[in-house]
Design an enzyme around this catalytic site. Structure first.
Site, mmCIF file in Angstrom:
data_model
loop_
_atom_site.group_PDB
_atom_site.id
_atom_site.type_symbol
_atom_site.label_atom_id
_atom_site.label_comp_id
_atom_site.label_asym_id
_atom_site.label_seq_id
_atom_site.Cartn_x
_atom_site.Cartn_y
_atom_site.Cartn_z
ATOM 1 N N SER A 147 36.625 44.091 34.301
ATOM 2 C CA SER A 147 37.527 45.147 34.729
ATOM 3 C C SER A 147 36.731 46.369 35.193
ATOM 4 O O SER A 147 35.579 46.555 34.808
ATOM 5 C CB SER A 147 38.448 45.509 33.560
ATOM 6 O OG SER A 147 39.558 46.221 34.017
ATOM 7 N N HIS A 165 37.093 48.358 27.428
ATOM 8 C CA HIS A 165 37.515 46.954 27.602
ATOM 9 C C HIS A 165 36.399 45.987 27.240
ATOM 10 O O HIS A 165 36.644 44.950 26.628
ATOM 11 C CB HIS A 165 37.971 46.700 29.038
ATOM 12 C CG HIS A 165 39.428 46.967 29.245
ATOM 13 N ND1 HIS A 165 40.404 46.270 28.583
ATOM 14 C CD2 HIS A 165 40.074 47.853 30.031
ATOM 15 C CE1 HIS A 165 41.595 46.717 28.951
ATOM 16 N NE2 HIS A 165 41.426 47.685 29.822
ATOM 17 N N GLU A 179 39.199 47.700 41.367
ATOM 18 C CA GLU A 179 40.430 47.155 40.778
ATOM 19 C C GLU A 179 41.429 48.302 40.529
ATOM 20 O O GLU A 179 42.575 48.241 40.949
ATOM 21 C CB GLU A 179 40.068 46.461 39.459
ATOM 22 C CG GLU A 179 41.248 45.824 38.750
ATOM 23 C CD GLU A 179 40.855 45.329 37.354
ATOM 24 O OE1 GLU A 179 39.776 45.716 36.858
ATOM 25 O OE2 GLU A 179 41.650 44.575 36.759
ATOM 26 N N HIS A 180 40.973 49.343 39.829
ATOM 27 C CA HIS A 180 41.806 50.527 39.579
ATOM 28 C C HIS A 180 41.192 51.726 40.274
ATOM 29 O O HIS A 180 39.985 51.952 40.161
ATOM 30 C CB HIS A 180 41.866 50.851 38.081
ATOM 31 C CG HIS A 180 42.310 49.717 37.211
ATOM 32 N ND1 HIS A 180 41.426 48.866 36.581
ATOM 33 C CD2 HIS A 180 43.553 49.293 36.856
ATOM 34 C CE1 HIS A 180 42.112 47.963 35.880
ATOM 35 N NE2 HIS A 180 43.393 48.195 36.027
ATOM 36 N N GLU A 200 46.307 17.273 73.683
ATOM 37 C CA GLU A 200 45.633 16.980 72.418
ATOM 38 C C GLU A 200 45.407 15.485 72.212
ATOM 39 O O GLU A 200 44.917 15.060 71.163
ATOM 40 C CB GLU A 200 46.422 17.595 71.249
ATOM 41 C CG GLU A 200 46.488 19.114 71.336
ATOM 42 C CD GLU A 200 47.015 19.805 70.075
ATOM 43 O OE1 GLU A 200 47.418 19.098 69.130
ATOM 44 O OE2 GLU A 200 46.991 21.053 70.043
#
Lengths: 431, 431
Positions: B237, B262, B326-327, B414
């Site tokens: 984190s 964390h 992340e934050h 094709e």
């Protein structure tokens, strides 16, 4: 013809088993070697690999010249150009409707939360080469990149010897606003997009189908480069057709064959409650096979496929849900009562006049679909695959005072003092 | 304090480098062994592994008894129960607004196309154990499963010795309508959800964070089980804070610490244009650290983190976009001018009264976010992760006659005759 209800549970399961798709043992080390060279030596490795594997001149450009993209349409028949234009327009219309909208709301007084969408900045699109050019593969990915507004779009496609990129590829790319066409394929192309080189920008996400080397290179790239994503897992293409007693065996056979001609590992399944339709389909298969240029390939695919007699259409829908086909064709007088019971599928083709080739090219839906049973959990390619989301929250002091009643007890239960303290320090302090 | 503009380009890059996260060499074989046992022996392997690794009795139930889920709230303080209720309500409100809507349109006359959403049928949710129960992790996944209407939801969480699943976990699960709580963690739990066992249903997608064994087991499961998906890649984190000269060093320090606690591998970065704020933050960090129960962990995380002086807030936003946190916390007098320039982020916390812990628990946004630079391409967890899409197309005979102008020339270019033939056979035949 196989009668479903005459089979044991194990036999039924075996019948729906897909052939294995493990890559040959040497695919991984070959890809690792190619990717390491491109990472270390950039453009010079790309040129050396293209010379070795595709007999390109070492003088050949890595990127297709701009003028060749602009001039592509002059090398196309009016008919093919108009066809690509029409497909482009329909695909754009369907995917434009998928444009995501941000969400903003107040979850409680003083607490506002937003979900925002942001286009993925740089994307790479792989278009396989091989026996024929695949302009449809350009459109099915390129239109989405264009609609998302991605600032960098690189298209990679293999070219052999002294060939040019096929004008149909260049023209489809031009419609999608793509200016960077890498005239190199395989693991080297994937590596160039994953790591970047002097000529090729590094991308954030790589899309597109390919052979075992391309698939392996994409997986390795996603493991090796932090922050790189790839699209969904690839597998052999497959179709399941549910046909009732009024279905036309010629149509059923034509749809089975248009899947079978993709490759020897394609899987095609018919479920019908009618002996006559199954018999008519068998006869039509033989008749139509005789006319196809890729009959050999189609025969190989048909060898491990099945025409199955079911008790009724409800049973067919249950079997289809077990199998989770990439393509599901409903040749039924009225599909409506069954549509909402279908759960696991990539794309559904409803009625006698909706062949799979409609969606493969031009109806507007995407032909990049989850196969090999992945429809139970993966999505058809959509515009959202070219975006990612993030959230934004804004809390007022009063909002935080109330939110504290939720934050502090949970933080303490989780043993995270500092989380609780980040609230307390704010509420204790005067503003 | 580090002054950004005093660093060389290489030093700047090194400063934003994340610590490596390679799992120890023995993690993979240990997981492979555990998973093979669970696949082959089902419940008996689960019990044996829980006995060995978590000192559970071999008589212990694999699933938490229903009555214990129902009775959980009696074992909770009123305060914690109310906190979980409030968080649940906000999370539900924000994610309910993400409920997807099908899209239906006609791309051209006689050609109708639909994009439909279908909930993923069976989902597994992993909630790590370890030092404390994590009811927030239950809510951040369980509410979404509930809103999607998934028919099977299994929650797995480790329990040691003769403990019960913590009542906060059971209560949060009850709010989310979860009735199956597997009281087993680690690779064995992932294997049970991936392969199914006598007690545990096989799921289609596995969500949730975990230690190196859980992460490895999820990756192996996705490779081994066709049709199984896992959520986004996990990593340590991280938070990045941008603070202007009027920011409060106490708030900044509290937010840095709530990330640092964390784990030792958490990364925290402050970018400020103010020497005073950086100095005040440094002082507040020492003061606040002294009060924390997890101060040791936080100190280790702070050791490889950085307080960086920037020229101005625009430069800070550019650095943040390079890093892709992340934050991201914006402690700015007015964040508005900067918000639209932020591109690579999991979740943004705006203003002095929006600590990260607001979003971790209760504002309503999801705390499952792309970390380790994946914000450039991956999304914050949203309700859509519990759905997949498929398409439906219906073409009339007249619609097909016009669409043929697109399908046939592209199919021929094709080299796919049978694709063209599936249209011709329908238009040639009388209806």
């Amino acid at each position: 013809m196989i009668v479903w209800n005459s089979l044991s549970g194990e036999q039924q399961q075996a019948l729906l088993q897909r052939p294995g798709v493990a890559a040959a043992d040497n695919v991984r080390p070959i890809c690792e070697d190619i990717m390491a060279k491109v990472q270390q030596q950039g453009d010079s490795a790309l040129k050396a690999i293209a010379a070795k594997l595709d007999k390109r001149s070492t003088e050949a450009e890595i990127l297709c010249p701009q003028q060749d993209i602009i001039d592509a349409q002059q090398q196309l028949s009016e008919e093919l150009k108009a066809a690509i234009d029409q497909a482009y327009t329909n695909i754009k219309r369907f995917h434009q409707a998928q444009q995501p909208k941000s969400i903003s709301l107040s979850t409680q007084p003083g607490v506002s939360c937003e979900l925002r969408y942001e286009a993925i900045d740089a994307v790479g699109i792989y278009v396989p080469g091989g026996s024929a050019p695949l302009p449809s593969s350009v459109l099915m990915q390129g239109v989405l990149a264009q609609l998302s507004g991605a600032s960098t779009v690189v298209l990679a496609t293999p070219v052999k010897g002294d060939e040019q990129v096929h004008p149909a590829i260049r023209y489809a790319a031009k419609l999608c606003g793509i200016t960077q066409i890498m005239q190199i394929g395989g693991a080297a192309a994937i590596a160039a997009m994953a790591f970047g080189s002097e000529s090729i920008p590094q991308v954030n996400k790589i899309f597109g189908p390919g052979n075992a080397y391309v698939t392996m290179a994409k997986q390795l790239a996603a493991q090796q480069v932090p922050g790189l994503a790839i699209d969904m897992p690839a597998g052999p293409s497959e179709v399941l057709i549910i046909a009732d007693s009024r279905a036309n065996g010629e149509y059923v056979a034509a749809d089975l064959l248009s899947q079978a001609e993709h490759g020897p590992d394609s899987q095609v399944i018919l479920l019908s409650d009618s002996d006559e339709v199954i018999a008519a389909t068998e006869r039509a298969l033989e008749r139509q096979l005789a006319t196809l240029s890729r009959a050999d390939i189609a025969r190989q695919a048909l060898a491990h496929s099945a025409l199955i007699k079911v008790r009724d259409i409800d049973q067919a829908v249950r079997i289809s849900n077990l199998y989770g086909p990439e393509h599901l064709i409903l040749q039924l007088g009225d599909s409506t009562p069954y549509l909402n019971n279908i759960k696991n599928v990539g794309s559904i083709f409803v009625g006698d006049y909706t062949p799979e080739s409609a969606g493969d090219y031009a109806s507007g839906t995407n032909h990049v679909l989850p196969t090999y049973g992945y429809s139970k959990v993966y999505s058809s390619l959509s515009l959202l695959d070219f975006y990612r989301t993030y959230t934004v929250q804004t809390v007022t002091k009063n909002g935080l005072a109330d939110l504290a009643n939720a934050i502090i007890p949970i933080a303490e239960a989780e043993g995270l003092d500092a989380h609780a303290n980040a609230v307390r320090v704010r509420l204790g302090a005067s503003s």
